[in-house]
Write a protein that holds these residues in place. Structure first.
Motif, PDB file in Angstrom:
ATOM      1  N   ASP A  45      68.244  11.885 -13.584  1.00 51.80           N
ATOM      2  CA  ASP A  45      67.891  12.659 -12.393  1.00 51.80           C
ATOM      3  C   ASP A  45      69.106  13.423 -11.903  1.00 51.80           C
ATOM      4  N   ILE A  46      68.852  14.613 -11.404  1.00 51.10           N
ATOM      5  CA  ILE A  46      69.847  15.398 -10.681  1.00 51.10           C
ATOM      6  C   ILE A  46      69.344  15.474  -9.249  1.00 51.10           C
ATOM      7  N   TYR A  47      70.175  15.021  -8.312  1.00 46.44           N
ATOM      8  CA  TYR A  47      69.783  14.982  -6.902  1.00 46.44           C
ATOM      9  C   TYR A  47      70.668  15.865  -6.046  1.00 46.44           C
ATOM     10  N   ILE A  48      70.022  16.451  -5.037  1.00 42.91           N
ATOM     11  CA  ILE A  48      70.708  17.023  -3.888  1.00 42.91           C
ATOM     12  C   ILE A  48      70.137  16.248  -2.709  1.00 42.91           C
ATOM     13  N   LEU A  49      70.993  15.509  -2.017  1.00 41.04           N
ATOM     14  CA  LEU A  49      70.532  14.628  -0.942  1.00 41.04           C
ATOM     15  C   LEU A  49      70.726  15.275   0.433  1.00 41.04           C
ATOM     16  N   ASN A  50      70.009  14.729   1.405  1.00 45.73           N
ATOM     17  CA  ASN A  50      70.104  15.191   2.798  1.00 45.73           C
ATOM     18  C   ASN A  50      69.855  16.690   2.914  1.00 45.73           C
ATOM     19  N   THR A  51      68.748  17.127   2.316  1.00 43.37           N
ATOM     20  CA  THR A  51      68.421  18.547   2.305  1.00 43.37           C
ATOM     21  C   THR A  51      67.429  18.896   3.409  1.00 43.37           C
ATOM     22  N   SER A  52      67.292  20.182   3.601  1.00 39.81           N
ATOM     23  CA  SER A  52      66.335  20.740   4.554  1.00 39.81           C
ATOM     24  C   SER A  52      65.501  21.784   3.806  1.00 39.81           C
ATOM     25  N   GLU A  53      64.523  22.352   4.489  1.00 41.28           N
ATOM     26  CA  GLU A  53      63.746  23.422   3.854  1.00 41.28           C
ATOM     27  C   GLU A  53      64.613  24.629   3.547  1.00 41.28           C
ATOM     28  N   VAL A  54      65.679  24.847   4.309  1.00 35.65           N
ATOM     29  CA  VAL A  54      66.607  25.945   4.026  1.00 35.65           C
ATOM     30  C   VAL A  54      67.287  25.713   2.672  1.00 35.65           C
ATOM     31  N   ASP A  55      67.724  24.468   2.412  1.00 32.66           N
ATOM     32  CA  ASP A  55      68.323  24.144   1.110  1.00 32.66           C
ATOM     33  C   ASP A  55      67.304  24.331  -0.007  1.00 32.66           C
ATOM     34  N   TRP A  56      66.089  23.827   0.210  1.00 31.69           N
ATOM     35  CA  TRP A  56      65.023  23.986  -0.779  1.00 31.69           C
ATOM     36  C   TRP A  56      64.801  25.467  -1.088  1.00 31.69           C
ATOM     37  N   GLN A  57      64.748  26.299  -0.032  1.00 28.99           N
ATOM     38  CA  GLN A  57      64.489  27.716  -0.246  1.00 28.99           C
ATOM     39  C   GLN A  57      65.629  28.367  -1.026  1.00 28.99           C
ATOM     40  N   PRO A 103      68.919  24.417 -23.614  1.00 26.99           N
ATOM     41  CA  PRO A 103      67.857  23.781 -24.388  1.00 26.99           C
ATOM     42  C   PRO A 103      67.214  22.577 -23.688  1.00 26.99           C
ATOM     43  N   ILE A 104      67.643  22.291 -22.449  1.00 30.82           N
ATOM     44  CA  ILE A 104      67.181  21.100 -21.738  1.00 30.82           C
ATOM     45  C   ILE A 104      66.060  21.460 -20.782  1.00 30.82           C
ATOM     46  N   GLN A 105      64.909  20.824 -20.945  1.00 30.47           N
ATOM     47  CA  GLN A 105      63.794  21.058 -20.037  1.00 30.47           C
ATOM     48  C   GLN A 105      63.950  20.152 -18.816  1.00 30.47           C
ATOM     49  N   LEU A 106      63.958  20.772 -17.644  1.00 31.35           N
ATOM     50  CA  LEU A 106      64.041  20.041 -16.389  1.00 31.35           C
ATOM     51  C   LEU A 106      62.720  20.169 -15.654  1.00 31.35           C
ATOM     52  N   ALA A 107      62.411  19.160 -14.865  1.00 31.94           N
ATOM     53  CA  ALA A 107      61.232  19.188 -14.002  1.00 31.94           C
ATOM     54  C   ALA A 107      61.712  18.970 -12.576  1.00 31.94           C
ATOM     55  N   CYS A 108      61.182  19.760 -11.674  1.00 33.73           N
ATOM     56  CA  CYS A 108      61.500  19.619 -10.258  1.00 33.73           C
ATOM     57  C   CYS A 108      60.267  19.066  -9.565  1.00 33.73           C
ATOM     58  N   HIS A 109      60.478  17.973  -8.854  1.00 38.26           N
ATOM     59  CA  HIS A 109      59.400  17.309  -8.130  1.00 38.26           C
ATOM     60  C   HIS A 109      59.581  17.562  -6.643  1.00 38.26           C
ATOM     61  N   PHE A 110      58.501  17.608  -5.935  1.00 34.26           N
ATOM     62  CA  PHE A 110      58.519  17.936  -4.507  1.00 34.26           C
ATOM     63  C   PHE A 110      58.119  16.709  -3.708  1.00 34.26           C
ATOM     64  N   ALA A 113      61.086  16.695   1.602  1.00 31.11           N
ATOM     65  CA  ALA A 113      61.923  17.822   2.016  1.00 31.11           C
ATOM     66  C   ALA A 113      63.383  17.416   2.154  1.00 31.11           C
ATOM     67  N   ASP A 114      63.658  16.115   2.268  1.00 34.46           N
ATOM     68  CA  ASP A 114      65.044  15.696   2.512  1.00 34.46           C
ATOM     69  C   ASP A 114      65.843  15.370   1.250  1.00 34.46           C
ATOM     70  N   GLU A 115      65.249  15.580   0.066  1.00 36.79           N
ATOM     71  CA  GLU A 115      66.021  15.512  -1.171  1.00 36.79           C
ATOM     72  C   GLU A 115      65.364  16.389  -2.226  1.00 36.79           C
ATOM     73  N   ILE A 116      66.213  17.010  -3.030  1.00 36.92           N
ATOM     74  CA  ILE A 116      65.746  17.824  -4.143  1.00 36.92           C
ATOM     75  C   ILE A 116      66.063  17.027  -5.404  1.00 36.92           C
ATOM     76  N   GLU A 117      65.057  16.875  -6.253  1.00 36.35           N
ATOM     77  CA  GLU A 117      65.233  16.083  -7.470  1.00 36.35           C
ATOM     78  C   GLU A 117      64.735  16.848  -8.691  1.00 36.35           C
ATOM     79  N   PHE A 118      65.561  16.819  -9.727  1.00 35.14           N
ATOM     80  CA  PHE A 118      65.193  17.333 -11.034  1.00 35.14           C
ATOM     81  C   PHE A 118      65.313  16.168 -12.009  1.00 35.14           C
ATOM     82  N   ASP A 119      64.444  16.104 -13.000  1.00 34.11           N
ATOM     83  CA  ASP A 119      64.632  15.073 -14.016  1.00 34.11           C
ATOM     84  C   ASP A 119      64.533  15.681 -15.407  1.00 34.11           C
ATOM     85  N   PHE A 120      65.106  14.941 -16.376  1.00 34.58           N
ATOM     86  CA  PHE A 120      65.078  15.402 -17.765  1.00 34.58           C
ATOM     87  C   PHE A 120      65.223  14.206 -18.694  1.00 34.58           C
ATOM     88  N   ASP A 121      64.809  14.407 -19.919  1.00 27.03           N
ATOM     89  CA  ASP A 121      64.903  13.402 -20.967  1.00 27.03           C
ATOM     90  C   ASP A 121      66.318  13.468 -21.558  1.00 27.03           C
TER      91      ASP A 121
END
Length: 177
Positions: A45-57, A103-110, A113-121
């Motif tokens: 997982d790749i995380y951005i913690l303590n986010t807001s909708e501004v960070d998401w945007q 070459p790495i496929q990432l998935a972003c899950h919603f 709103a307070d954390e942005i997460e991407f995951d990959f194999d």
């Protein structure tokens, strides 16, 4: 100092010779196994913690320009990516954004709103090139949000493989025991 340059839409990043040699030392001396890419079958997982909708945007705006374009789906059905991230965050039926960083496929899950997460194999990370793509992507996210970015073992924010802080201006890779 020698630099490498990568480009994503209007965004660019530079890797200093120090950053590149530090990362290459881990790969050369320890191998990708030692920086967390061959430990079991768990995803990363790749995380951005303590986010807001501004960070998401801000992250959303980067991904709107991504090449090749991400696949955005709601309830498993591919749709056009809306200009605003609010629809994805408010969806009760499950939104997913899938895209490639090199070459790495990432998935972003919603999930929240307070954390942005991407995951990959992690099996997609086989050497220096893939690690460099992840390094650049983490820097891009951190510079866009002004927040720390962490790469971890799946669902374990304490099991940090790499960390980017805009203050340090480099990704620090941690050898895992």
């Amino acid at each position: 100092m020698e630099s490498g340059l990568g480009i994503c839409g209007k965004h660019s990043w530079r890797m200093s010779c120090y950053n590149r040699s530090h990362r290459e030392w881990f790969i050369h001396e320890l191998g990708t196994d030692s920086i967390g890419f061959r430990l079991g079958r768990l995803w990363r997982d790749i995380y951005i913690l303590n986010t807001s909708e501004v960070d998401w945007q801000g992250v959303w705006n980067i991904l709107l320009e991504w090449t090749p374009p991400p696949d955005f789906s709601v309830s498993g059905k591919i749709e056009s990516m809306p200009l605003g991230v609010e629809a994805a965050l408010e969806s009760e039926t499950g939104s997913l954004l899938s895209f490639y960083v090199g070459p790495i496929q990432l998935a972003c899950h919603f999930f929240s709103a307070d954390e942005i997460e991407f995951d990959f194999d992690p099996r997609q990370v086989t050497g220096k090139t893939e690690v460099e793509h992840l390094d650049r992507f983490m820097r891009l996210l951190g510079d866009a949000t002004g927040k720390q970015i962490i790469l971890t073992q799946e669902n374990d924010q304490a099991a940090i493989i790499a960390r980017y802080s805009p203050d340090l201006e480099r990704v620090v890779w941690t050898a895992l025991s």
